[in-house]
Design an enzyme around this catalytic site. Structure first.
Site, mmCIF file in Angstrom:
data_model
loop_
_atom_site.group_PDB
_atom_site.id
_atom_site.type_symbol
_atom_site.label_atom_id
_atom_site.label_comp_id
_atom_site.label_asym_id
_atom_site.label_seq_id
_atom_site.Cartn_x
_atom_site.Cartn_y
_atom_site.Cartn_z
ATOM 1 N N ALA A 173 0.857 -1.186 0.000
ATOM 2 C CA ALA A 173 0.000 0.000 0.000
ATOM 3 C C ALA A 173 0.893 1.235 0.000
ATOM 4 C CB ALA A 173 -0.894 0.011 1.241
ATOM 5 N N TRP A 174 0.530 2.202 -0.828
ATOM 6 C CA TRP A 174 1.228 3.484 -0.811
ATOM 7 C C TRP A 174 0.341 4.561 -1.430
ATOM 8 C CZ3 TRP A 174 6.093 2.968 -4.528
ATOM 9 C CH2 TRP A 174 5.715 2.383 -5.732
ATOM 10 N N ASN A 175 0.706 5.808 -1.144
ATOM 11 C CA ASN A 175 -0.110 6.942 -1.563
ATOM 12 C C ASN A 175 0.758 7.986 -2.259
ATOM 13 O OD1 ASN A 175 -2.399 5.907 -0.030
ATOM 14 N ND2 ASN A 175 -1.330 6.654 1.795
ATOM 15 N N HIS A 222 4.365 24.727 3.196
ATOM 16 C CA HIS A 222 4.113 25.339 4.503
ATOM 17 C C HIS A 222 2.763 24.882 5.053
ATOM 18 C CE1 HIS A 222 7.665 27.937 4.026
ATOM 19 N NE2 HIS A 222 7.362 27.787 2.736
ATOM 20 N N HIS A 235 5.456 22.913 10.294
ATOM 21 C CA HIS A 235 6.389 23.073 9.179
ATOM 22 C C HIS A 235 7.569 23.974 9.516
ATOM 23 C CE1 HIS A 235 3.622 26.531 8.554
ATOM 24 N NE2 HIS A 235 4.705 27.154 8.083
ATOM 25 N N ASP A 280 10.186 26.944 8.117
ATOM 26 C CA ASP A 280 10.366 28.051 7.178
ATOM 27 C C ASP A 280 11.859 28.253 6.934
ATOM 28 O OD1 ASP A 280 7.653 28.492 7.197
ATOM 29 O OD2 ASP A 280 7.732 30.317 8.408
ATOM 30 N N HIS A 331 12.122 31.494 2.019
ATOM 31 C CA HIS A 331 10.659 31.615 2.046
ATOM 32 C C HIS A 331 10.246 33.082 1.938
ATOM 33 C CE1 HIS A 331 6.518 31.237 3.182
ATOM 34 N NE2 HIS A 331 6.682 31.601 4.436
ATOM 35 N N HIS A 378 8.987 36.783 10.069
ATOM 36 C CA HIS A 378 9.421 36.355 8.746
ATOM 37 C C HIS A 378 10.488 37.305 8.194
ATOM 38 C CE1 HIS A 378 5.637 34.037 8.881
ATOM 39 N NE2 HIS A 378 6.165 33.287 7.939
#
Length: 263
Positions: free
Chosen positions: A64-66, A73, A77, A79, A83, A212
């Protein structure tokens, strides 16, 4: 203690449970809250999608895999400096060029949970940080600083997590002066439990979005949507926050965790 013995002791403590590994990561899936930006400012990150390739069937009888569709982001997550426009020119500012040693380091946890519960727009100031240092010790170069607000307890509802109304988002975060203070201390980066590293009101600050703009201008890093910071001590834990090695990546969902000594 020489390095090999130190690593051996670490392995022993992990095996015995003397050191606990604390998961700081939210589940990543279709219901993961994602930031919403004004349509005239930016295009939003698409919802996380998980698609089946095979599930022990004719498309793959024994496995099984996806495949996934997601923004860099999304969820808990990392940064990277590139970014933000202020960090766009760093040769070591992408997820595939940042030195890997920067993904592991001591973490300082500033507990603002009571203040954030009383005021969703609470802002962490330099005075707050200095008061924390007076109690717990100075923040050192190369260490992470994260703001505990227990905002992760809202993550079951995107509306509660984003906490926006007609006046904009209302989430806690740092002032520009607080970020400047941490940069002057040469920290590795800054982390939060909200959807992004800035406060909801950060668009109106000078400069706008200081966590940021200023952190990435200084070639430093951000972590957002962290979980379980209430399980970390104010200092003494080791943070592990490694992004995927995406080519020219501006960030990445991560499995953030911390090593914490049991009392």
């Amino acid at each position: 203690m020489e390095a090999s013995k130190l690593l051996g002791e670490l392995a022993s403590q992990l095996a015995s449970g003397g050191i606990e590994v604390v998961d700081l990561t939210a589940v990543l899936g279709p219901d993961t809250p994602l930031i919403k930006l004004p349509p005239d400012l930016a295009v939003d990150t698409p919802k996380v999608e998980i698609h089946t390739i095979s599930h022990y069937d004719k498309n793959g009888p024994w496995w099984a895999w996806n495949w996934l569709k997601l923004g860099e982001h999304s969820g808990t997550h990392f940064d990277a400096p590139i970014h933000w426009i202020s960090g766009k020119d760093y040769a070591d500012g992408a997820t595939d060029t940042i030195p890997v040693k920067r993904f592991v380091g001591p973490v300082n946890v500033i507990d603002c949970s009571k203040e954030a519960a009383a005021d969703a727009d609470f802002l962490l100031t330099v005075d707050h940080i200095k008061a924390w240092e007076a109690k717990h010790g100075a923040i050192n170069p190369g260490e992470w600083v994260v703001m505990r607000t227990d905002w992760d307890r809202r993550s079951g509802s995107e509306a509660e997590f984003l906490n926006a109304n007609e006046t904009g988002p209302h989430t806690p975060g740092p002032t520009a002066e607080a970020i400047i203070y941490l940069i002057e201390k040469d920290v590795a980066g800054w982390g939060s439990q909200t959807i992004g590293t800035d406060a909801g009101a950060a668009g109106g600050m000078q400069p706008p979005f200081p966590a940021h703009t200023l952190m990435h201008k200084a070639n430093k890093y951000g972590l957002a949507s962290l979980c379980n910071l209430d399980r970390l001590p104010p200092r003494g834990a080791i943070l592990i926050a490694a992004p995927l090695k995406i080519e020219h990546g501006t960030g990445s969902p991560i499995r953030a965790m911390a090593l914490v000594a049991r009392k």
